[in-house]
Design an enzyme around this catalytic site. Structure first.
Site, mmCIF file in Angstrom:
data_model
loop_
_atom_site.group_PDB
_atom_site.id
_atom_site.type_symbol
_atom_site.label_atom_id
_atom_site.label_comp_id
_atom_site.label_asym_id
_atom_site.label_seq_id
_atom_site.Cartn_x
_atom_site.Cartn_y
_atom_site.Cartn_z
ATOM 1 N N SER A 114 -8.215 -0.657 -5.295
ATOM 2 C CA SER A 114 -8.498 -0.029 -3.718
ATOM 3 C C SER A 114 -10.222 -0.228 -3.716
ATOM 4 C CB SER A 114 -7.774 1.109 -3.566
ATOM 5 O OG SER A 114 -7.227 1.073 -2.195
ATOM 6 N N LYS A 152 0.822 -1.253 0.034
ATOM 7 C CA LYS A 152 0.003 0.082 -0.107
ATOM 8 C C LYS A 152 0.773 1.226 0.014
ATOM 9 C CE LYS A 152 -4.226 1.190 -0.136
ATOM 10 N NZ LYS A 152 -5.080 0.800 -1.268
#
Length: 592
Positions: free
Chosen positions: A391, A191
């Site tokens: 996402s 991430k």
């Protein structure tokens, strides 16, 4: 004095009359333009569809270009209109071919370019021809144009062919100069969105995933070009490595990148010959806008409706207006209401969600996820992924019955983060503002701008972020019919290309919007259907108001002057207006 007032009054009356006349003229012009766009067009025999590729390719056409025409601006080309024009031209017996004139043309992603290219390849399968010409081919326009039967270039022209790269922007040191730093909590080794604010270079994990998806996208590009130009992939890579961008135009001919070096009038003669016209005959030209007025016979077969709902831009909890709103958004409040209407609309038998987004607010994503679950109880839902659906955008894709992505789509990135600006350095050190505190409870001062979070407060925030990540992971596991542990192995915020995502079960099928529509029709068991696009386009009045605002003009000037720095700049300006808990890709991948 009397004479003075006489002249003043005469000037006032003259100005007033001129304004009224010009206003009437403008009104008549607008009405004429509107009428022309609403008229059903008849295509003359032996016509050519001309694709003038200049401006910007966007996910969806926001208007009918009337405002842009009045302002004399180069507008945008909607991917929806472009694909529709090519498809209608394929099925129209009066259109014999397509002529592409490639100019200063940019697209939001290679996935959008691939969708257009696939449509052009399909057009050729009907037995019709495509001819393309440019003074300079960008890498993107050459990728499109390589699908043509004949590719021509200005004798002194250029082909930009260099491969792909990504240059992420890092602003930690910039923020430090103002006494601002970011307090970050994230889940997922890959991430990487927060790195922009906390580091000065890519992490090893981010470098690994970026390299993987760039090579995947480039592999698709070279494979496609190789198939139509009959040049080996190894040769195409060798050309990129040898800076062929600055080669002599005759080399492009030798390397089979083009079929000829011609000037504009000579290309026109080639098109006339293809149409069987004499030298002095005119070419019947049809534009993308003209094709919007051509009836689509396939869309009139039935009252059974497939709704194509366009969701693109950042996912937000509520539309934040103002100067730096950064274009189109997926506003959860609006989208949920729209999806509820589609759920209750008896004429709508199935829904395709066309998603092009790098994610955004985790809260908003959860709201949309819930509404899609409700929609799916009533009718089948298929997701069509555009340039990005990662996402938070993957969060809202997961509950669908089926997921279709382009091979070059960026998707996955299952992970979330929390990011909170600490302005205490700016306030106390730079501006000299001092704070004191009185509180009733241990955490009464949580979130104050007077100081950064304490270690204990950070620990609570981390627990909260972890809980959000587990929920995200579970939502995906439910939608993909896998266990949480199976999803964990491919989650951790890892970004994948569409073709790599299919290999690990995050995507069901590769293809464009047409593939998604075919699939949802099968799921709904519709032999005949019509297609309708949602949400409804803005009215002419809304377009005029939007285009005439000073903010809109200033934003355009900033984009033109800042170039690649526009996105990072606007991001910093909107930081305080964004949800603190985010499920999104890196803010600015900066892929060239």
């Amino acid at each position: 004095m009397k004479q003075f007032f006489k002249y003043v009054f005469a000037s006032f009356v003259g100005t007033l009359l001129f304004s009224i006349i010009m206003g009437c003229f403008a009104f008549i012009t607008i009405i004429g333009m509107i009428a022309s766009t609403q008229t059903t067009n008849e295509i003359k025999d032996n016509s050519v569809l001309v694709l003038n590729l200049s401006g910007q390719l966007t996910e969806r056409s926001e208007d009918n270009n009337i405002i842009s025409q009045l302002q004399g601006k180069i507008g945008t080309i909607g991917l929806d209109n472009l694909l529709s024009a090519i498809d209608k031209a394929k099925n129209n017996k009066n259109i014999k071919g397509i002529y592409i004139e490639a100019g200063a043309f940019t697209a939001d992603s290679y996935a959008s370019l691939q969708a257009v290219r696939n449509a052009l390849v399909d057009f050729k399968k009907s037995g019709k021809w495509i001819i393309t010409y440019a003074d300079i081919y960008t890498q993107g326009t050459y990728y499109l144009s390589s699908s043509a039967n004949k590719v021509y270039l200005n004798p002194q022209g250029q082909i930009d062919w260099h491969g792909l790269s990504s240059q992420p922007v890092f602003v930690k040191d910039l923020l430090k100069k103002f006494g601002v730093k970011m307090q970050v909590m994230k889940v997922g080794t890959y991430k990487s969105a927060t790195e922009m604010f906390t580091g000065d270079k890519m992490s090893d994990a981010n470098r690994e995933q970026t390299s993987a998806y760039l090579n995947s996208i480039w592999g698709t590009i070279t494979k496609d070009v190789s198939a139509t130009r009959h040049i080996s992939v190894s040769s195409l890579n060798a050309y990129a490595d040898s800076m062929i961008t600055f080669a002599a135009p005759t080399d492009y001919l030798k390397y089979k990148l083009v079929d000829g070096l011609l000037y504009t009038d000579q290309v026109k003669a080639v098109v006339k010959k293809q149409l069987g016209l004499d030298k002095d005959d005119d070419i019947n030209q049809v534009s993308i806008d003209d094709m919007q007025g051509v009836e689509d016979e396939e869309n009139d077969n039935s009252d059974n409706q497939i709704a194509v709902y366009y969701a693109y831009g950042d996912i937000v909890d509520g539309a934040a207006g103002g100067l730096f709103a950064q274009g189109h958004t997926i506003d959860a409040q609006v989208v949920c209401k729209d999806l509820e209407k589609l759920t209750n609309d008896k004429d709508v038998k199935a829904v395709v969600l066309r998603i092009n987004s790098g994610g955004g607010s985790a809260y908003a994503s959860e709201q949309i996820w819930h509404q899609i679950m409700e929609l799916k109880k009533q009718k089948p839902v298929v997701v069509s992924m555009g340039g990005m659906a990662a996402s938070g955008a993957y969060y809202i894709s997961a509950p669908s019955n089926w997921i279709v992505a382009e091979p070059t789509t960026l998707t996955g990135s299952i992970g979330i983060f929390g990011m909170f600006p600490d302005f205490s350095g700016l306030l106390t050190e730079k501006l000299g503002i001092k704070f004191d505190e009185v509180k009733t409870n241990k955490f009464s001062g949580f979130g104050t701008q007077a100081r950064p979070f304490s270690e204990e407060e950070m620990a609570y925030l981390n627990q909260y972020i972890n809980r959000g990540y587990k929920l995200f992971r579970h939502r995906v596991a439910e939608g993909r019919k896998k266990t949480d542990n199976q999803i964990e192995k491919i989650a951790q915020g890892h970004v994948y290309s569409g073709q790599d995502a299919m290999k690990i079960g995050l995507v069901d099928q590769l293809g464009g919007l047409d593939v998604a529509i075919t699939k949802v029709a099968q799921l709904a068991k519709l032999s005949n259907h019509s297609i309708a696009s949602y949400p409804a386009q803005k009215s002419m009045f809304e377009q005029i108001i939007q285009e005439s605002t000073p903010n809109n003009y200033l934003d355009e000037q900033l984009r033109a002057n800042l170039g690649d720095l526009y996105e990072p700049f606007t991001l910093l300006k909107t930081l305080n207006h964004q949800s603190a808990i985010q499920a999104r890709l890196p803010y600015y991948p900066n892929i060239h």
